[in-house]
Design a protein around this motif. Structure first.
Motif, mmCIF file in Angstrom:
data_model
loop_
_atom_site.group_PDB
_atom_site.id
_atom_site.type_symbol
_atom_site.label_atom_id
_atom_site.label_comp_id
_atom_site.label_asym_id
_atom_site.label_seq_id
_atom_site.Cartn_x
_atom_site.Cartn_y
_atom_site.Cartn_z
ATOM 1 N N LYS A 1 0.734 -1.069 -0.058
ATOM 2 C CA LYS A 1 0.033 0.056 -0.012
ATOM 3 C C LYS A 1 0.899 1.291 0.025
ATOM 4 N N LEU A 2 2.000 1.251 0.835
ATOM 5 C CA LEU A 2 2.815 2.260 0.842
ATOM 6 C C LEU A 2 3.439 2.788 -0.511
ATOM 7 N N GLN A 3 3.781 1.805 -1.422
ATOM 8 C CA GLN A 3 4.320 1.932 -2.724
ATOM 9 C C GLN A 3 3.328 2.432 -3.535
ATOM 10 N N GLU A 4 2.030 2.125 -3.462
ATOM 11 C CA GLU A 4 1.071 2.767 -4.373
ATOM 12 C C GLU A 4 0.866 4.158 -3.823
ATOM 13 N N GLU A 5 0.604 4.341 -2.761
ATOM 14 C CA GLU A 5 0.405 5.633 -2.280
ATOM 15 C C GLU A 5 1.598 6.708 -2.669
ATOM 16 N N VAL A 6 2.859 6.268 -2.444
ATOM 17 C CA VAL A 6 3.965 7.056 -2.998
ATOM 18 C C VAL A 6 3.927 7.319 -4.384
ATOM 19 N N ASN A 7 3.458 6.171 -5.299
ATOM 20 C CA ASN A 7 3.185 6.462 -6.821
ATOM 21 C C ASN A 7 2.129 7.456 -7.036
ATOM 22 N N GLU A 8 1.198 7.342 -6.159
ATOM 23 C CA GLU A 8 0.048 8.452 -6.179
ATOM 24 C C GLU A 8 0.620 9.754 -6.057
ATOM 25 N N LEU A 9 1.406 10.052 -4.926
ATOM 26 C CA LEU A 9 1.848 11.125 -4.537
ATOM 27 C C LEU A 9 2.668 11.781 -5.915
ATOM 28 N N LYS A 10 3.489 10.808 -6.410
ATOM 29 C CA LYS A 10 4.621 11.381 -7.335
ATOM 30 C C LYS A 10 3.665 11.723 -8.770
ATOM 31 N N ASP A 11 2.421 11.095 -9.106
ATOM 32 C CA ASP A 11 1.793 11.322 -9.943
ATOM 33 C C ASP A 11 0.936 12.827 -9.806
ATOM 34 N N ALA A 12 0.443 13.104 -8.658
ATOM 35 C CA ALA A 12 0.084 14.516 -8.152
ATOM 36 C C ALA A 12 0.776 15.351 -8.255
ATOM 37 N N TYR A 13 2.161 15.145 -7.928
ATOM 38 C CA TYR A 13 3.169 16.055 -7.821
ATOM 39 C C TYR A 13 3.436 16.589 -9.542
ATOM 40 N N GLU A 14 3.607 15.586 -10.313
ATOM 41 C CA GLU A 14 3.822 15.978 -11.713
ATOM 42 C C GLU A 14 2.525 16.520 -12.505
ATOM 43 N N ASN B 1 0.903 18.989 -10.729
ATOM 44 C CA ASN B 1 0.702 19.900 -9.895
ATOM 45 C C ASN B 1 -0.562 19.833 -9.142
ATOM 46 N N ASP B 2 -1.036 18.904 -8.677
ATOM 47 C CA ASP B 2 -2.333 18.605 -8.373
ATOM 48 C C ASP B 2 -2.206 18.798 -6.630
ATOM 49 N N ARG B 3 -2.535 20.074 -6.145
ATOM 50 C CA ARG B 3 -2.210 20.135 -4.520
ATOM 51 C C ARG B 3 -3.192 19.169 -3.601
ATOM 52 N N GLU B 4 -4.564 19.308 -4.033
ATOM 53 C CA GLU B 4 -5.599 18.517 -3.381
ATOM 54 C C GLU B 4 -5.041 16.926 -3.287
ATOM 55 N N GLU B 5 -4.702 16.448 -4.379
ATOM 56 C CA GLU B 5 -4.181 15.176 -4.566
ATOM 57 C C GLU B 5 -2.842 14.841 -3.802
ATOM 58 N N MET B 6 -1.941 15.902 -3.669
ATOM 59 C CA MET B 6 -0.931 15.576 -3.010
ATOM 60 C C MET B 6 -1.213 15.498 -1.650
ATOM 61 N N ILE B 7 -2.004 16.583 -1.019
ATOM 62 C CA ILE B 7 -2.463 16.384 0.398
ATOM 63 C C ILE B 7 -3.102 14.959 0.637
ATOM 64 N N ASP B 8 -4.097 14.537 -0.277
ATOM 65 C CA ASP B 8 -4.490 13.311 0.026
ATOM 66 C C ASP B 8 -3.597 12.155 0.140
ATOM 67 N N ALA B 9 -2.463 12.385 -0.651
ATOM 68 C CA ALA B 9 -1.534 11.321 -0.987
ATOM 69 C C ALA B 9 -0.560 11.282 0.423
ATOM 70 N N VAL B 10 -0.199 12.548 0.785
ATOM 71 C CA VAL B 10 0.596 12.428 1.956
ATOM 72 C C VAL B 10 0.082 12.001 3.106
ATOM 73 N N GLY B 11 -1.290 12.361 3.349
ATOM 74 C CA GLY B 11 -2.204 11.561 4.511
ATOM 75 C C GLY B 11 -2.359 10.331 4.545
ATOM 76 N N ASP B 12 -2.502 9.794 3.308
ATOM 77 C CA ASP B 12 -2.667 8.448 2.925
ATOM 78 C C ASP B 12 -1.358 7.560 3.365
ATOM 79 N N ILE B 13 -0.167 8.376 3.037
ATOM 80 C CA ILE B 13 1.147 7.623 3.154
ATOM 81 C C ILE B 13 1.439 7.622 4.764
#
Length: 98
Positions: free
Chosen positions: A28-41, A43-55
């Motif tokens: 699950k951690l790997q999935e969430e880190v990948n989601e964070l990377k995608d959100a960062y790329e 520039n989706d702030r809301e998705e970055m917040i969600d991913a950091v919280g999930d991580i």
């Protein structure tokens, strides 16, 4: 912070997920880190917040399942870096060699 950690831990206890061995959380951690990377790329702030919280949630339950203390792990990491010296190379901090 401690109140939120306790709430996350209780959520997992209530669902009897706290006694697993942590393997699933690593996946699950790997999935969430990948989601964070995608959100960062994107520039989706809301998705970055969600991913950091999930991580963070995944790390808290991983610690719980493996007998580690999340705050102790964070404190240990801080103690390791607090006096480091170095420089930024290509956007990454590189510590000085001792």
């Amino acid at each position: 912070m401690q109140e939120l950690i306790t709430k996350v831990e209780q959520w997992f206890i209530d669902r009897n997920l706290h006694t697993l061995d942590g393997t699933g959380q690593l996946v699950k951690l790997q999935e969430e880190v990948n989601e964070l990377k995608d959100a960062y790329e994107k520039n989706d702030r809301e998705e970055m917040i969600d991913a950091v919280g999930d991580i963070t949630v995944v790390l808290i339950v991983f610690c719980m399942q493996t007998g580690l203390d999340f705050e102790e792990c964070l404190a240990s990491a801080y103690e390791e870096i607090k006096d480091r010296k170095g420089k930024v190379v290509d956007g990454v901090f590189v510590k000085e060699a001792y």
